[in-house]
Design a protein around this motif. Structure first.
Motif, PDB file in Angstrom:
ATOM      1  N   MET A 184       3.419  33.861 -11.740  1.00 17.99           N
ATOM      2  CA  MET A 184       3.585  32.612 -10.667  1.00 17.99           C
ATOM      3  C   MET A 184       2.352  33.197  -9.634  1.00 17.99           C
ATOM      4  SD  MET A 184       7.450  31.443 -10.539  1.00 17.99           S
ATOM      5  CE  MET A 184       8.115  30.876 -12.100  1.00 17.99           C
ATOM      6  N   ILE A 239      12.570  33.063  -7.457  1.00 15.28           N
ATOM      7  CA  ILE A 239      11.447  33.186  -8.302  1.00 15.28           C
ATOM      8  C   ILE A 239      11.517  34.784  -8.887  1.00 15.28           C
ATOM      9  CG2 ILE A 239      10.220  31.107  -7.458  1.00 15.28           C
ATOM     10  CD1 ILE A 239       8.474  32.957  -5.932  1.00 15.28           C
ATOM     11  N   LEU A 263       0.854  27.949  -6.458  1.00 10.99           N
ATOM     12  CA  LEU A 263       2.086  27.237  -7.292  1.00 10.99           C
ATOM     13  C   LEU A 263       3.256  27.328  -6.364  1.00 10.99           C
ATOM     14  CD1 LEU A 263       3.421  26.197  -9.939  1.00 10.99           C
ATOM     15  CD2 LEU A 263       4.140  28.462 -10.200  1.00 10.99           C
ATOM     16  N   ILE A 264       3.423  28.333  -5.659  1.00 11.81           N
ATOM     17  CA  ILE A 264       4.767  28.485  -4.935  1.00 11.81           C
ATOM     18  C   ILE A 264       4.789  27.618  -3.623  1.00 11.81           C
ATOM     19  CG2 ILE A 264       6.272  30.111  -3.721  1.00 11.81           C
ATOM     20  CD1 ILE A 264       6.518  29.945  -6.912  1.00 11.81           C
ATOM     21  N   LEU A 311      15.450  28.819  -3.400  1.00 11.80           N
ATOM     22  CA  LEU A 311      14.246  28.887  -4.460  1.00 11.80           C
ATOM     23  C   LEU A 311      14.225  29.931  -4.847  1.00 11.80           C
ATOM     24  CD1 LEU A 311      12.404  27.313  -6.084  1.00 11.80           C
ATOM     25  CD2 LEU A 311      10.742  27.630  -4.107  1.00 11.80           C
ATOM     26  N   LEU A 325      12.834  28.580 -11.256  1.00 12.15           N
ATOM     27  CA  LEU A 325      11.687  28.130 -11.958  1.00 12.15           C
ATOM     28  C   LEU A 325      11.611  28.931 -13.507  1.00 12.15           C
ATOM     29  CD1 LEU A 325       8.933  28.124  -9.054  1.00 12.15           C
ATOM     30  CD2 LEU A 325      10.470  26.116  -9.838  1.00 12.15           C
ATOM     31  N   VAL A 343       5.192  24.263  -4.745  1.00 13.52           N
ATOM     32  CA  VAL A 343       6.610  23.745  -4.757  1.00 13.52           C
ATOM     33  C   VAL A 343       7.392  23.976  -3.463  1.00 13.52           C
ATOM     34  CG1 VAL A 343       8.927  24.971  -6.078  1.00 13.52           C
ATOM     35  CG2 VAL A 343       6.803  25.052  -6.874  1.00 13.52           C
ATOM     36  N   LYS A 344       7.080  24.794  -2.565  1.00 16.15           N
ATOM     37  CA  LYS A 344       7.708  24.827  -1.184  1.00 16.15           C
ATOM     38  C   LYS A 344       7.752  23.407  -0.502  1.00 16.15           C
ATOM     39  CE  LYS A 344       7.104  28.551   1.532  1.00 16.15           C
ATOM     40  NZ  LYS A 344       6.444  29.753   2.177  1.00 16.15           N
ATOM     41  N   LYS A 345       6.604  23.140  -0.672  1.00 17.33           N
ATOM     42  CA  LYS A 345       6.382  21.567  -0.032  1.00 17.33           C
ATOM     43  C   LYS A 345       7.357  20.555  -0.608  1.00 17.33           C
ATOM     44  CE  LYS A 345       1.477  21.662   1.545  1.00 17.33           C
ATOM     45  NZ  LYS A 345       0.327  22.241   0.796  1.00 17.33           N
ATOM     46  N   GLU A 346       7.808  20.596  -1.823  1.00 17.90           N
ATOM     47  CA  GLU A 346       8.666  20.046  -2.450  1.00 17.90           C
ATOM     48  C   GLU A 346      10.186  20.167  -2.001  1.00 17.90           C
ATOM     49  OE1 GLU A 346       8.980  19.155  -6.925  1.00 17.90           O
ATOM     50  OE2 GLU A 346       7.203  19.876  -6.820  1.00 17.90           O
ATOM     51  N   TYR A 347      10.418  21.487  -1.789  1.00 10.59           N
ATOM     52  CA  TYR A 347      11.547  21.962  -1.263  1.00 10.59           C
ATOM     53  C   TYR A 347      11.354  22.640  -0.002  1.00 10.59           C
ATOM     54  CZ  TYR A 347      12.840  21.184  -6.155  1.00 10.59           C
ATOM     55  OH  TYR A 347      12.828  20.477  -7.485  1.00 10.59           O
ATOM     56  N   LYS A 397      17.529  26.483  -7.010  1.00  5.47           N
ATOM     57  CA  LYS A 397      16.416  25.976  -7.486  1.00  5.47           C
ATOM     58  C   LYS A 397      15.909  26.958  -8.339  1.00  5.47           C
ATOM     59  CE  LYS A 397      12.972  23.344  -8.984  1.00  5.47           C
ATOM     60  NZ  LYS A 397      13.333  22.508 -10.117  1.00  5.47           N
TER      61      LYS A 397
END
Ligand code: 13P
Ligand code: SF4
Length: 304
Positions: free
Chosen positions: A91, A146, A95-96, A144, A167, A99-103, A165
């Protein structure tokens, strides 16, 4: 011959003020000449207090990067330029960040098996031996985790009060073992304790008598009254244990548990590194070091 090279390494490392750190997955003849051996957590903490000006990490790249982040003033060498960890590369920062923007209200917990660049966008690091303890202490309920979904699933099981969450990343070596191999090993050796690294899948972990880091597994064996074990992590651990406990019996959970990257470094690579030949120096810019350090310092604060 091996002893002659070992003697020469010991002489040269003293002469050149080098501290040798060796992860438990490397060959026995390297562990014998190291200043410190152990799991990822123990090595990262030891590196910080080593008085030598140069540290040679015999392991994989993310481990050497961790030493550099904690001791930027030191020269940090990696035993083999191509010894990486595929999980650490799975990763990247972009990418992270996406994903942080989503969570946005999640705390990003990164397994230490990540690149220095990726650590710059995470909140706290964990290792296999410290993950449960650290995650329990994080104030935020939302985690989250990872990149290792197997270690993440193991922590989730033990910290049910948090909302995870995960991944889809993980260690290709440990994740290659399947449930039927765990069942077959238990049937074949009914008196043996099954000891498993949490990078294995939940389907395998559920059969374990003990789940822990490389050092955790070694300590378990040495303190146990039991005399027969199935080792569910890299095969080298069974070899080191056989030296330490000659009267106990060890079986491999799977012949697939060989990490090709940990096997890249040989005693000759260590010899060449301490005499200044074929040196692979870790070079990280100051911004990466400063940002990545926050989550490693947080790991040491919460895991200590
Ligand atoms: P440990 O934290 O147990 O040393 O694990 C590191 C690793 O890479 C296991 O595959
Ligand atoms: Fe990486 Fe897996 Fe090798 Fe550990 S065993 S260094 S996680 S590839």
């Amino acid at each position: 011959m091996i002893q002659d090279i070992q003697k020469e390494i010991l002489r040269l490392k003293k002469e050149n003020d080098i501290c040798i750190l060796a992860h438990s997955y490397v060959a026995h003849e390297i562990l014998e000449i190291a200043d410190f051996t152990g799991d990822s957590y123990a090595l990262s903490v030891k590196a910080k207090s080593a008085p030598q000006k140069t540290v040679l990490m015999v392991g994989v790249r993310f481990m050497a990067e961790t030493v550099k982040i904690l001791s930027p003033e030191k020269t940090v060498l990696l035993s083999h330029p191509e010894a990486g960890c595929p999980m650490a590369e799975q990763m990247d920062k972009n990418l992270i960040e996406a994903v942080k923007k989503e969570y946005p209200d999640y705390t990003v917990v990164a397994y230490i098996n990540t690149t220095a660049a990726l650590k710059t966008v995470c909140d706290v690091c964990v290792t296999s031996s410290s993950a449960v303890k650290i995650v329990k202490q994080i104030e935020n309920k939302n985690i989250l985790f990872i990149p290792d979904c197997n270690l993440g699933a193991y922590v989730r099981e033990l910290v049910p009060e948090k909302n995870f969450k995960l991944l889809q990343g993980g260690c290709p070596v440990h994740a290659s073992v399947n449930e039927s191999e765990a069942v077959a090993a238990k049937q074949k050796y009914p008196n043996a304790k099954l000891l498993v690294h949490p990078e294995c899948t939940p389907d395998v972990v559920k059969y374990a008598d003990y789940v822990g880091s490389t050092s955790g597994i070694m300590d378990y064996v040495m303190q146990s009254d039991c005399d027969e074990f199935i080792i569910g992590t890299e095969l080298s651990i069974a070899e080191h244990l056989q030296y330490a406990c000659p009267d106990k019996t060890f079986h491999f959970l799977s012949q697939k548990l060989i990490c090709p990257n940990m096997k890249k470094s040989t005693l000759m690579d260590v010899y060449n590194a301490v005499r200044g030949k074929s040196v692979c120096e870790i070079d990280l810019d100051s911004d990466t070091i400063a940002k990545a350090r926050r989550c490693i310092d947080e790991m040491i604060r919460l895991g200590g």
